[in-house]
Motif scaffolding. Structure first.
Motif, PDB file in Angstrom:
ATOM      1  N   GLN A 186       0.943  -1.086  -0.018  1.00 20.00           N
ATOM      2  CA  GLN A 186       0.188  -0.054  -0.011  1.00 20.00           C
ATOM      3  C   GLN A 186       0.660   1.117   0.038  1.00 20.00           C
ATOM      4  O   GLN A 186       0.699   2.152  -0.607  1.00 20.00           O
ATOM      5  CB  GLN A 186      -1.045  -0.001   1.381  1.00 20.00           C
ATOM      6  N   SER A 187       2.080   1.353   0.763  1.00 23.70           N
ATOM      7  CA  SER A 187       2.923   2.309   1.003  1.00 23.70           C
ATOM      8  C   SER A 187       3.268   2.756  -0.621  1.00 23.70           C
ATOM      9  O   SER A 187       3.487   3.977  -0.922  1.00 23.70           O
ATOM     10  CB  SER A 187       4.043   2.309   1.910  1.00 23.70           C
ATOM     11  N   GLN A 188       3.696   1.543  -1.307  1.00 25.85           N
ATOM     12  CA  GLN A 188       4.043   2.009  -2.723  1.00 25.85           C
ATOM     13  C   GLN A 188       3.115   2.504  -3.526  1.00 25.85           C
ATOM     14  O   GLN A 188       3.277   3.355  -4.541  1.00 25.85           O
ATOM     15  CB  GLN A 188       4.852   0.674  -3.553  1.00 25.85           C
ATOM     16  N   ALA A 189       1.771   2.166  -3.326  1.00 23.25           N
ATOM     17  CA  ALA A 189       0.888   2.685  -4.380  1.00 23.25           C
ATOM     18  C   ALA A 189       0.486   4.041  -3.763  1.00 23.25           C
ATOM     19  O   ALA A 189      -0.476   4.942  -4.767  1.00 23.25           O
ATOM     20  CB  ALA A 189      -0.571   1.822  -3.723  1.00 23.25           C
ATOM     21  N   ASP A 190       1.054   4.665  -2.856  1.00 24.55           N
ATOM     22  CA  ASP A 190       0.785   6.156  -2.511  1.00 24.55           C
ATOM     23  C   ASP A 190       1.672   6.920  -3.089  1.00 24.55           C
ATOM     24  O   ASP A 190       1.790   8.172  -3.111  1.00 24.55           O
ATOM     25  CB  ASP A 190       1.146   6.238  -0.901  1.00 24.55           C
ATOM     26  N   TRP A 191       2.638   6.331  -4.108  1.00 23.75           N
ATOM     27  CA  TRP A 191       3.734   7.165  -4.791  1.00 23.75           C
ATOM     28  C   TRP A 191       3.300   6.932  -6.297  1.00 23.75           C
ATOM     29  O   TRP A 191       2.791   5.904  -6.705  1.00 23.75           O
ATOM     30  CB  TRP A 191       4.985   6.658  -4.448  1.00 23.75           C
ATOM     31  N   ILE A 192       3.864   7.953  -6.946  1.00 23.49           N
ATOM     32  CA  ILE A 192       3.585   7.856  -8.551  1.00 23.49           C
ATOM     33  C   ILE A 192       4.937   8.163  -9.187  1.00 23.49           C
ATOM     34  O   ILE A 192       5.584   8.930  -8.914  1.00 23.49           O
ATOM     35  CB  ILE A 192       2.643   8.621  -8.898  1.00 23.49           C
ATOM     36  N   THR A 193       5.321   7.416 -10.169  1.00 23.74           N
ATOM     37  CA  THR A 193       6.623   7.530 -10.937  1.00 23.74           C
ATOM     38  C   THR A 193       6.415   8.894 -11.984  1.00 23.74           C
ATOM     39  O   THR A 193       5.333   9.140 -12.143  1.00 23.74           O
ATOM     40  CB  THR A 193       7.005   6.549 -11.767  1.00 23.74           C
ATOM     41  N   LEU A 194       7.404   9.594 -12.366  1.00 20.24           N
ATOM     42  CA  LEU A 194       7.332  10.471 -13.489  1.00 20.24           C
ATOM     43  C   LEU A 194       6.710  10.158 -14.524  1.00 20.24           C
ATOM     44  O   LEU A 194       6.029  10.973 -15.063  1.00 20.24           O
ATOM     45  CB  LEU A 194       8.861  11.135 -13.521  1.00 20.24           C
ATOM     46  N   ILE A 195       6.997   8.963 -14.670  1.00 18.29           N
ATOM     47  CA  ILE A 195       6.254   8.585 -16.178  1.00 18.29           C
ATOM     48  C   ILE A 195       4.993   8.313 -16.075  1.00 18.29           C
ATOM     49  O   ILE A 195       4.130   8.905 -16.883  1.00 18.29           O
ATOM     50  CB  ILE A 195       6.988   7.184 -16.402  1.00 18.29           C
ATOM     51  N   ASP A 196       4.404   7.887 -14.898  1.00 20.44           N
ATOM     52  CA  ASP A 196       3.010   7.448 -14.798  1.00 20.44           C
ATOM     53  C   ASP A 196       2.329   8.946 -14.699  1.00 20.44           C
ATOM     54  O   ASP A 196       1.064   8.943 -15.090  1.00 20.44           O
ATOM     55  CB  ASP A 196       2.790   6.627 -13.655  1.00 20.44           C
ATOM     56  N   LEU A 197       3.062   9.686 -14.081  1.00 16.50           N
ATOM     57  CA  LEU A 197       2.326  10.967 -13.766  1.00 16.50           C
ATOM     58  C   LEU A 197       2.143  11.811 -15.319  1.00 16.50           C
ATOM     59  O   LEU A 197       1.299  12.391 -15.448  1.00 16.50           O
ATOM     60  CB  LEU A 197       3.338  12.028 -12.778  1.00 16.50           C
ATOM     61  N   SER A 198       3.193  11.813 -15.916  1.00 18.75           N
ATOM     62  CA  SER A 198       3.182  12.272 -17.187  1.00 18.75           C
ATOM     63  C   SER A 198       2.154  11.718 -18.103  1.00 18.75           C
ATOM     64  O   SER A 198       1.254  12.497 -18.642  1.00 18.75           O
ATOM     65  CB  SER A 198       4.592  12.161 -17.855  1.00 18.75           C
ATOM     66  N   ALA A 199       2.197  10.323 -18.238  1.00 18.86           N
ATOM     67  CA  ALA A 199       1.285   9.771 -19.131  1.00 18.86           C
ATOM     68  C   ALA A 199      -0.438   9.949 -18.782  1.00 18.86           C
ATOM     69  O   ALA A 199      -1.198   9.972 -19.432  1.00 18.86           O
ATOM     70  CB  ALA A 199       1.515   8.022 -19.191  1.00 18.86           C
TER      71      ALA A 199
END
Length: 173
Positions: free
Chosen positions: A88-101
């Motif tokens: 769950q803690s990992q799901a709280d974060w977003i990569t730059l690539i996913d943010l961009s897409a």
């Protein structure tokens, strides 16, 4: 003599049917290789060989997901492959690539730096992220032009941004 003729006939039937199946099956010529896999500058170990086919490299989905920090599940009833964050803690974060897409943002390196990113939309910088010297699992805070702060960190070698902070800053829904 009848047994010999019957046996030869059955053998010829089986042989010709397997030849017919082989003639209609597609054959693929590929090469096995073992490349070094690097994710965000960090070398990752892989246990399987990669497949080279027509200039493309293929890595097993389960292994690729593991390297990128995801779990893979297959649902045979729907014939679908599902990727999910390992925790769950990992799901709280977003990569730059996913943010961009997912938000239509452009992410560019600022100047010659390999650790400073400008996140922009319609040629307007909405966030500048300086990850210089950031170590694995270490958090840092950056300030958006709106004055809101956004936590960043390196998670499994990838630079990630906190989703809740991005929502609070009005950068994602």
């Amino acid at each position: 003599m009848k047994k010999v003729i019957v046996a030869l006939s059955v053998g010829m039937l089986i042989g010709s049917s397997s030849m017919a199946v082989a003639a209609t099956s597609k054959k693929v010529q590929a090469t096995l290789a073992n490349f070094k896999v690097i994710v965000n500058g960090q070398s990752k170990s892989v246990t399987s060989d990669q497949l080279l086919y027509k200039g493309n490299t293929y890595l097993q989905l389960r292994e690729a997901a593991k390297i990128l920090g995801y779990e893979v599940n297959y649902a045979s009833s729907t014939r679908s492959i599902e990727f999910s964050a390992k925790s769950q803690s990992q799901a709280d974060w977003i990569t730059l690539i996913d943010l961009s897409a997912s938000n239509g943002y452009q992410v560019n390196l600022k100047g010659d730096s390999s650790d400073v990113y400008n996140i922009s939309k319609n040629l307007k910088t909405i966030l500048s992220v300086n990850a210089n010297g950031l170590k694995e699992d270490e958090e840092k805070v950056v300030t958006a032009p709106s004055g809101n702060t956004v936590r960043i960190k390196k998670l499994q070698g990838s630079l990630v941004l906190n989703r809740a902070d991005l929502k609070k800053a009005g950068l994602i829904l």
